[in-house]
Design a protein around this motif. Sequence first.
Motif, PDB file in Angstrom:
ATOM      1  N   ASN A   1      -6.056   9.084   4.734  1.00  0.00           N
ATOM      2  CA  ASN A   1      -5.221  10.199   5.175  1.00  0.00           C
ATOM      3  C   ASN A   1      -5.705  10.827   6.476  1.00  0.00           C
ATOM      4  O   ASN A   1      -5.511  12.023   6.720  1.00  0.00           O
ATOM      5  CB  ASN A   1      -5.126  11.272   4.086  1.00  0.00           C
ATOM      6  CG  ASN A   1      -4.384  10.794   2.869  1.00  0.00           C
ATOM      7  OD1 ASN A   1      -3.415  10.037   2.978  1.00  0.00           O
ATOM      8  ND2 ASN A   1      -4.835  11.221   1.692  1.00  0.00           N
TER       9      ASN A   1
ATOM     10  N   ASN B   1       1.832   7.573  -6.107  1.00  0.00           N
ATOM     11  CA  ASN B   1       0.755   8.512  -6.398  1.00  0.00           C
ATOM     12  C   ASN B   1       0.889   9.811  -5.617  1.00  0.00           C
ATOM     13  O   ASN B   1      -0.042  10.642  -5.615  1.00  0.00           O
ATOM     14  CB  ASN B   1      -0.606   7.875  -6.074  1.00  0.00           C
ATOM     15  CG  ASN B   1      -0.882   6.671  -6.966  1.00  0.00           C
ATOM     16  OD1 ASN B   1      -0.553   6.677  -8.149  1.00  0.00           O
ATOM     17  ND2 ASN B   1      -1.474   5.636  -6.392  1.00  0.00           N
TER      18      ASN B   1
ATOM     19  N   LYS C   1       2.409   2.024  -3.405  1.00  0.00           N
ATOM     20  CA  LYS C   1       1.439   2.627  -4.301  1.00  0.00           C
ATOM     21  C   LYS C   1       1.184   4.076  -3.905  1.00  0.00           C
ATOM     22  O   LYS C   1       1.027   4.965  -4.768  1.00  0.00           O
ATOM     23  CB  LYS C   1       0.130   1.832  -4.269  1.00  0.00           C
ATOM     24  CG  LYS C   1       0.222   0.442  -4.870  1.00  0.00           C
ATOM     25  CD  LYS C   1       0.496   0.514  -6.370  1.00  0.00           C
ATOM     26  CE  LYS C   1       0.522  -0.874  -6.996  1.00  0.00           C
ATOM     27  NZ  LYS C   1       0.848  -0.803  -8.453  1.00  0.00           N
ATOM     28  N   ALA C   2       1.138   4.304  -2.581  1.00  0.00           N
ATOM     29  CA  ALA C   2       0.864   5.665  -2.125  1.00  0.00           C
ATOM     30  C   ALA C   2       1.990   6.612  -2.509  1.00  0.00           C
ATOM     31  O   ALA C   2       1.748   7.768  -2.886  1.00  0.00           O
ATOM     32  CB  ALA C   2       0.658   5.674  -0.610  1.00  0.00           C
TER      33      ALA C   2
ATOM     34  N   TYR D   1       0.826  -1.213   0.000  1.00  0.00           N
ATOM     35  CA  TYR D   1       0.000   0.000   0.000  1.00  0.00           C
ATOM     36  C   TYR D   1       0.859   1.261   0.000  1.00  0.00           C
ATOM     37  O   TYR D   1       0.595   2.209  -0.743  1.00  0.00           O
ATOM     38  CB  TYR D   1      -0.925   0.017   1.226  1.00  0.00           C
ATOM     39  CG  TYR D   1      -1.777   1.259   1.292  1.00  0.00           C
ATOM     40  CD1 TYR D   1      -2.921   1.381   0.488  1.00  0.00           C
ATOM     41  CD2 TYR D   1      -1.406   2.318   2.126  1.00  0.00           C
ATOM     42  CE1 TYR D   1      -3.689   2.533   0.535  1.00  0.00           C
ATOM     43  CE2 TYR D   1      -2.179   3.477   2.168  1.00  0.00           C
ATOM     44  CZ  TYR D   1      -3.318   3.580   1.378  1.00  0.00           C
ATOM     45  OH  TYR D   1      -4.066   4.722   1.423  1.00  0.00           O
TER      46      TYR D   1
ATOM     47  N   LEU E   1       0.900  10.235  -2.396  1.00  0.00           N
ATOM     48  CA  LEU E   1       0.073  10.291  -1.197  1.00  0.00           C
ATOM     49  C   LEU E   1       0.862   9.954   0.070  1.00  0.00           C
ATOM     50  O   LEU E   1       0.315  10.009   1.163  1.00  0.00           O
ATOM     51  CB  LEU E   1      -1.118   9.315  -1.325  1.00  0.00           C
ATOM     52  CG  LEU E   1      -2.058   9.599  -2.499  1.00  0.00           C
ATOM     53  CD1 LEU E   1      -3.141   8.525  -2.584  1.00  0.00           C
ATOM     54  CD2 LEU E   1      -2.692  10.995  -2.359  1.00  0.00           C
ATOM     55  N   ALA E   2       2.137   9.560  -0.093  1.00  0.00           N
ATOM     56  CA  ALA E   2       2.979   9.248   1.064  1.00  0.00           C
ATOM     57  C   ALA E   2       4.414   9.597   0.725  1.00  0.00           C
ATOM     58  O   ALA E   2       4.785   9.719  -0.446  1.00  0.00           O
ATOM     59  CB  ALA E   2       2.857   7.767   1.436  1.00  0.00           C
TER      60      ALA E   2
ATOM     61  N   LYS F   1      -5.659   4.988   5.198  1.00  0.00           N
ATOM     62  CA  LYS F   1      -5.900   4.967   3.757  1.00  0.00           C
ATOM     63  C   LYS F   1      -6.676   6.214   3.308  1.00  0.00           C
ATOM     64  O   LYS F   1      -6.616   6.590   2.146  1.00  0.00           O
ATOM     65  CB  LYS F   1      -6.667   3.708   3.374  1.00  0.00           C
ATOM     66  CG  LYS F   1      -5.822   2.448   3.516  1.00  0.00           C
ATOM     67  CD  LYS F   1      -6.596   1.212   3.086  1.00  0.00           C
ATOM     68  CE  LYS F   1      -5.716  -0.020   3.187  1.00  0.00           C
ATOM     69  NZ  LYS F   1      -6.428  -1.242   2.767  1.00  0.00           N
TER      70      LYS F   1
END
Length: 457
Positions: free
Chosen positions: A413, A214, A210-211, A207, A216-217, A411
């Motif tokens: 945030n 994208n 992937k984040a 996860y 997101l992390a 997930k």
Amino acid sequence: MHMNNFVLKLCVMLMAIAMPSVLTAQQLDPVLQELIQKGITKSHQLNSNRIDAAQAQVDQQLAKSVFLPKITLNGSFTRLNDDITFDENTQNLLIGTQKLLIKDAVGIPFNTPFPENIPLTDVPNLQNKNILKSSVDLDWVLFSGFEATNALKASQHKETSLNYVGLAEKDKVALQIIEAYDKLALVLASKKVLSTSENYLNEQVFYVKKAIENGLATPISRKKIELAQQQLAGKQLEFEHNNILLVELLHQLTGEVKANLRLLNPELQSFSVPEASTSEKRHEIKALEEAEKATLYQVKMEKSNFIPKVAVKGHYEFIEDDLSLLDPQWFIGAGIRWNLFDGNQSRLKSKKAHLESQKYRDQIEDAEEMIVLSITKAELTYQAALQNTTIVEKEIELASDTYEMVNKQYKNNLASINDVLDALNDVEKANFKLQESYFNERRAVADLLHAKGILTY
């Protein structure tokens, strides 16, 4: 793999670990029972105890053999410096008597000189100088004054005491093997928990990767996951070491091949204490009581030294020619021996044995008090372990729900990766605590049944 499906599988696994079937203490794992029997066979202490018991049996046979006749064959050759004869005056007297008897027999007057043509018999030696003897002796005790009887009873009680000591030692061996076996089950259960945590972390790695892709992390989140993986690897290494040590311990206790022990897959299952289980006298107490009885018979044995003893004595000489004129060829007789005073040795030995019996009585009373205390302690420990199990089961339920919630928040945030890892750690800890609680339950029940004298294996 969707996270919800994974959590569902995790919950099923946790329920399987957290809710084992309940066993009574009399229903041990057959594999464990076999290991206990092998441990009993291998125990050096038990083998030594068996030898001591065998020696006590020999002592009984020795006591009985007192009443068996003792037959001894003797043989000897002796050469004296000269024949043993009568003195000269006695020889002259015997020759003169022989002449008078011959005169009287043939009708020669008393005052007539003895005819020279009549031979005279030489006076025999009292003992020839060459002495060859071969004989047999018989010694047969008919009554030992109860000394042998009391010695026999003392040896019988000693053997019984040693047998009870052996049974007590078997219990100790069984408890050691049960504990080592349960520790192995605890270690293997921890492996399942670690495997579950590893699956969690792998899911998080997927996860986070992937984040990051994208946006997101940050890579910091990945490093925190990597740290958690290293910490998990350290716990897995600790598991391997504990597993190796327990296999070595079981090998030492049972003599079972290590390769076979590595294939064991024990599971922790609760023991339940049989309701209204009554206590039985412990083997240790029985052993002390029998030892006390043995010393009391030893006291009687020492006192019986002053009772008259009766025996039969017999003797037979096979070679009659070399006997002296005063030696019989055979004789048989009965005799009595009465010890009136032996310098206080029997009295002091009796007193010493009596003091020994008092020591055993004190040990019995002390052991009984300690057993009562151990029963109370084991019962309290068992109750505490049951309560702790109930608490930990709730902790697992709460930790699992919390992890699921925090993971969803992460997930979306709404939570940090630290929150997820902390929640995962709480799940792992709760499952370890549950296995430890089951382990403590089993220890308390085994100790309780042992204290009550009703442990079976």
